[in-house]
Enzyme design. Sequence first.
Site, PDB file in Angstrom:
ATOM      1  N   LYS A  86      -3.471  -1.973   1.035  1.00  0.00           N
ATOM      2  CA  LYS A  86      -2.177  -1.793   1.719  1.00  0.00           C
ATOM      3  C   LYS A  86      -2.382  -1.196   3.113  1.00  0.00           C
ATOM      4  O   LYS A  86      -1.741  -1.617   4.082  1.00  0.00           O
ATOM      5  CB  LYS A  86      -1.256  -0.892   0.876  1.00  0.00           C
ATOM      6  CG  LYS A  86       0.043  -0.485   1.563  1.00  0.00           C
ATOM      7  CD  LYS A  86       0.898  -1.698   1.907  1.00  0.00           C
ATOM      8  CE  LYS A  86       2.352  -1.406   2.247  1.00  0.00           C
ATOM      9  NZ  LYS A  86       2.627  -0.379   3.199  1.00  0.00           N
ATOM     10  N   GLU A 119      -1.041  -5.597  10.451  1.00  0.00           N
ATOM     11  CA  GLU A 119       0.333  -5.687  10.969  1.00  0.00           C
ATOM     12  C   GLU A 119       0.401  -5.124  12.404  1.00  0.00           C
ATOM     13  O   GLU A 119       1.016  -5.725  13.288  1.00  0.00           O
ATOM     14  CB  GLU A 119       1.236  -4.903  10.017  1.00  0.00           C
ATOM     15  CG  GLU A 119       2.682  -4.808  10.393  1.00  0.00           C
ATOM     16  CD  GLU A 119       3.423  -3.890   9.404  1.00  0.00           C
ATOM     17  OE1 GLU A 119       3.256  -4.061   8.181  1.00  0.00           O
ATOM     18  OE2 GLU A 119       4.138  -2.991   9.866  1.00  0.00           O
TER      19      GLU A 119
END
Length: 485
Positions: A186, A193
């Site tokens: 994650k 991102e």
Amino acid sequence: MEQKADIALIGLAVMGQNLILNMNDHGYTVVAFNRTVSKVDEFLNDAAKGRKTIIGAHSIQEMAALLKRPRKVMLMVKAGQAVDDFIELVLPHLEPGDLIIDGGNSHFPDTIRRTKYLESKGLLYIGTGVSGGEEGARFGPSMMPGGSVKAWPLVKDIFQAIAAKTPDGTPCCDWMGEDGAGHYVKMTHNGIEYGDMQLICEAYQLLKEGLGMSNEEMHAVLTEWNKGELDSYLVEITRDILAYKDAQGDYVVDKILDTAGQKGTGKWTSVSSLDLGMPVTLIGEAVYARCLSAMKDDRVAASKILQGPKFQFSGDKKAFVEDIRQALLASKIVSYAQGFMLLREAAKEYHWNLNYPSIAMVWRAGCIIRSVFLGKIKDAFARNPNLSNLLLDDYFTGVIERCQGSWRRAVAKAVEAGIPAPAFTTALAFYDGYRSARLPANLLQAQRDYFGAHTYERIDQPRGKFFHTNWTGKGGSVSAGTYTV
Ligand code: 2AM
């Protein structure tokens, strides 16, 4: 009290509430609890109104008593101390074989520590990444669970039911690996991102400052880009942002102060890449670009003193727009290649069995970096699970080959115009470095040996044999010993 609930969820902020509603939509009975207990009834009387299979608990004891065995308790509380505090509060009400799940954005070393701690008490622990924001939590997040391997069968059905689905219907949730693996994946997702967002911002800057395009023109460009290889959530929302006007008819994007915030997951990724000695340069540049943007006052002052080139674009505008698109795509490939290099190294360091096709698949939908592109990455790892670098997959090698001319033109133009494009530029520098059989580190080793007698290996001798030269004739021939980092 009847043990009727499938799972308990603690933490009734918006992510927690939405996950409960999502689980309940899929037929699961959920117990809700919160530190500020009044929020339990507020939730039951508001978002969960009329749902008989969402049950409020007003104490941890009551919550535990309502759960089927083995008990499953999911925490959706603020990362950090709150997680440790709740673990301690819940522990006395659990028994061996029960499971605690942390669905917050915890730092992976904490998850490694907590998994060990709970396993030492005979309990099971999962740290899971949950991506996709509020909407994802409500209607289908991307989920990245890791922790006690024996815990996965206990939550697989629930998690895969509530997760987003890829276009072919596969759930965007799979087992990531041991202890901190889920939170590591994650974290890497968040780092990627940062990179994706920075790349889009650099393309925007080149279109705006380099070509002088209006918001409407850029909106049209991104509308086209989103129909092809760059089809992704982030390009889609950027397209919409560019056309969005406020009540006065002004573009909102033009009124937003150009200083970026950050919550730290990009920084964690970069710190980890430095710890592991992996050149994850694009995410690093993306983090630094946010830092530089935050120095607004300094930049405004410097802009009055430091001169750049005078630039006026001449040439084929349409062709340059295409150059920028291809530069974005090629740089994005480098960023993902670097991200997967980092994952590979972390798997080695922390003894995780990471499943690379699954990682690409869970990112394919539901999360912020979701894209058509991730489908291609999944295919690449499915073709060859031992693929050492994404750049070496035939498909991606081909795309880079096709984009390379445009990529170099876009970077060269940015440099010529004095428009900062750190992520485009570092991606290209990485590509050129990675494909270089020879780099100038021979000279670097000579320098180190010259001033510090750090020794070097030779091209005509086996690896692992170290040599020292008495460069000045004064220092003596004793070396300073060897080290590799
Ligand atoms: P609260 O409603 O009692 O503030 C998101 O902030 C969630 O994390 C909320 O459910 C919040 O509970 C909880 N939370 C934040 N800090 C916490 C702490 N130190 N201990 C326990 N729960 C906390």
